[in-house]
Write a protein that holds these residues in place. Sequence first.
Motif, mmCIF file in Angstrom:
data_model
loop_
_atom_site.group_PDB
_atom_site.id
_atom_site.type_symbol
_atom_site.label_atom_id
_atom_site.label_comp_id
_atom_site.label_asym_id
_atom_site.label_seq_id
_atom_site.Cartn_x
_atom_site.Cartn_y
_atom_site.Cartn_z
ATOM 1 N N UNK A 443 -2.320 7.593 -7.094
ATOM 2 C CA UNK A 443 -2.063 8.737 -6.217
ATOM 3 C C UNK A 443 -0.896 8.586 -5.256
ATOM 4 N N UNK A 444 -0.455 7.357 -4.976
ATOM 5 C CA UNK A 444 0.495 7.194 -3.858
ATOM 6 C C UNK A 444 1.934 7.545 -4.206
ATOM 7 N N UNK A 445 2.318 7.426 -5.501
ATOM 8 C CA UNK A 445 3.710 7.632 -5.945
ATOM 9 C C UNK A 445 4.648 6.688 -5.187
ATOM 10 N N UNK A 464 -3.850 -2.997 3.134
ATOM 11 C CA UNK A 464 -3.115 -2.510 1.959
ATOM 12 C C UNK A 464 -2.156 -1.422 2.422
ATOM 13 N N UNK A 465 -0.853 -1.673 2.246
ATOM 14 C CA UNK A 465 0.171 -0.714 2.653
ATOM 15 C C UNK A 465 1.006 -0.311 1.446
ATOM 16 N N UNK A 466 1.413 0.955 1.425
ATOM 17 C CA UNK A 466 2.337 1.419 0.378
ATOM 18 C C UNK A 466 3.417 2.276 1.029
ATOM 19 N N UNK A 467 4.502 2.520 0.302
ATOM 20 C CA UNK A 467 5.598 3.358 0.808
ATOM 21 C C UNK A 467 5.651 4.692 0.080
ATOM 22 N N UNK A 506 8.329 4.566 7.577
ATOM 23 C CA UNK A 506 8.465 6.018 7.742
ATOM 24 C C UNK A 506 7.534 6.822 6.830
ATOM 25 N N UNK A 507 7.172 6.260 5.681
ATOM 26 C CA UNK A 507 6.275 6.983 4.778
ATOM 27 C C UNK A 507 5.239 6.007 4.220
ATOM 28 N N UNK A 508 4.206 6.598 3.652
ATOM 29 C CA UNK A 508 3.201 5.774 2.997
ATOM 30 C C UNK A 508 1.871 5.770 3.735
ATOM 31 N N UNK A 509 0.990 4.945 3.226
ATOM 32 C CA UNK A 509 -0.379 4.897 3.746
ATOM 33 C C UNK A 509 -0.752 3.447 4.031
#
Length: 529
Positions: A443-445, A464-467, A506-509
């Motif tokens: 889902x994160x793209x 857990x971090x994603x951009x 700046x972006x992500x979860x």
Amino acid sequence: MEKYYEQKQIFILINQLCMIIFLCYEFLQSNIVGTAKLLPLTLITIMLIYGAYISFVNVKENNTLSQFSNLLLFTSWQFLLTLNGSEIFYTLSMLLSVVLLYMTVQFLLLFFFQDSNFTYKKETDWILQVTCTLTLIANFINDKIFAILFSCQWIFSFSCIIFLFLKHRKRIKFVFKSEKKHLLRSVTILIFPFSIYAMVFAESPEYLSNLGWYIVILLPLFSITAIAFKNHISMRQYFLLKEDKMGLIFLCFLVFISSLGVLFRFNMITYFIIIHTIFWFIQLYFILLFQETKNTILNSDTEELKTLPESSYVHNLVQIAKEEKLKSGFSDYLHDEILQDILAVKNMMNKSNKEEIHEMIVETLRNLNQSIRVQMQEYHPTLLKTLTLKENYRNLLEMLQHKYGMKNINISFKCNENLFLVEPYHLVIYRILKELVTNAFKHSECSKLVLSLTQENSEIELIVKDNGKGLMATETGALNGHRGLNSIKEQLFLLNGKMTISECNPTGLCVAILIPMRGDDSYQYFINR
């Protein structure tokens, strides 16, 4: 139902019979006489009975309990052989001492590290095995060489324990902190009576022979027993009388045996022969009880099982029978469905000469193999004992990255090499890590995924971090419609943990998991899983 449990009970029954024969031989030879032998004979009897008890309650065939039972049985024989002054029994006693030292160290490491891999495990096993083997060989060559190597074995064993405990001091500190009440209680129960005994017989050296050796062996064994069995159900469920009446019967038995001893002028060892003989018949009773209960369970349907008596022993046997049926059904599925398809594909491959069909078959087999592995991990995650926790988690991430290879997401995983998580937290983190990373792939793209796993001050933290594109600004919005995240939150609630979901800059979860790791319930799960 596995035959090993029943075979172990028969082995213990034979062992008890050998003990009775040996005591009778000592009685006829008048080798063990005098009240100075009362303490070692009492300890031998306690260890033998308790080793048999542990083996009896170990219906699920837990490896730790099995080794602990063996250790108690071997130690009782080693103590007994030291009471005989003959050369052959002295030699056997020394050989058992070498083996027991090796078994004790291995058991301590097995228990404290909960049968998991740890840094320098292979090197430690190699050192312990080599020193034990060389010491045993030296016993048949020269007494002086044997004495030197036996001393070296003690030094190496002690050094290995100290080194590993210092190397993994966080784990050891956590265990001692979590179980300090039971450790202190076992030390008090053991040291206090031994101290009084030593003061009473301070002027009688024959009464203090091998006293230090008894304490060295018994202290870790009783301490571990206090931890492993703190919540264990006692055997009173097999006796219908109340405790006060059972106590009265036991008191009457002691009076009766003492009266017979005075009347017929029993030797001290005669009392122990009587006790061991009675215990042999009790063991025989429980073996027959197991066989009858097992046959009843295997030959009964679900409704008939409800009529069985309420006890943890019967409950465990019922659960094992159900597990065996489940394994049988799963085996039939693999044989009738999966295996037959694989064999059919193999036959097609042998008969076909077309390259494209070969490639198609190979691809099918590869997908089938991957599908089976995924389903097995879903059913029960397998953490390899030959790998550290970090290596097991790394394998999980590589498997997920291979599964979603088309996403081209770079994964960075930060974790201490010596990370330790007691059971069952290692499986909990495994499932949570898998769910969060799978969600990121789906889902994160994102193009980058950063994971951090630490354990400090009895708290587990997973970040857990994603951009990627992120979710909604609020945690409620992030959870809305995501069954996996909600499932994690419900599981964390049961563990008194918490999950924080926030936007990255700046972006992500960013998903942060915090779980307090409790040690007081860990060994109960480890023993009874």
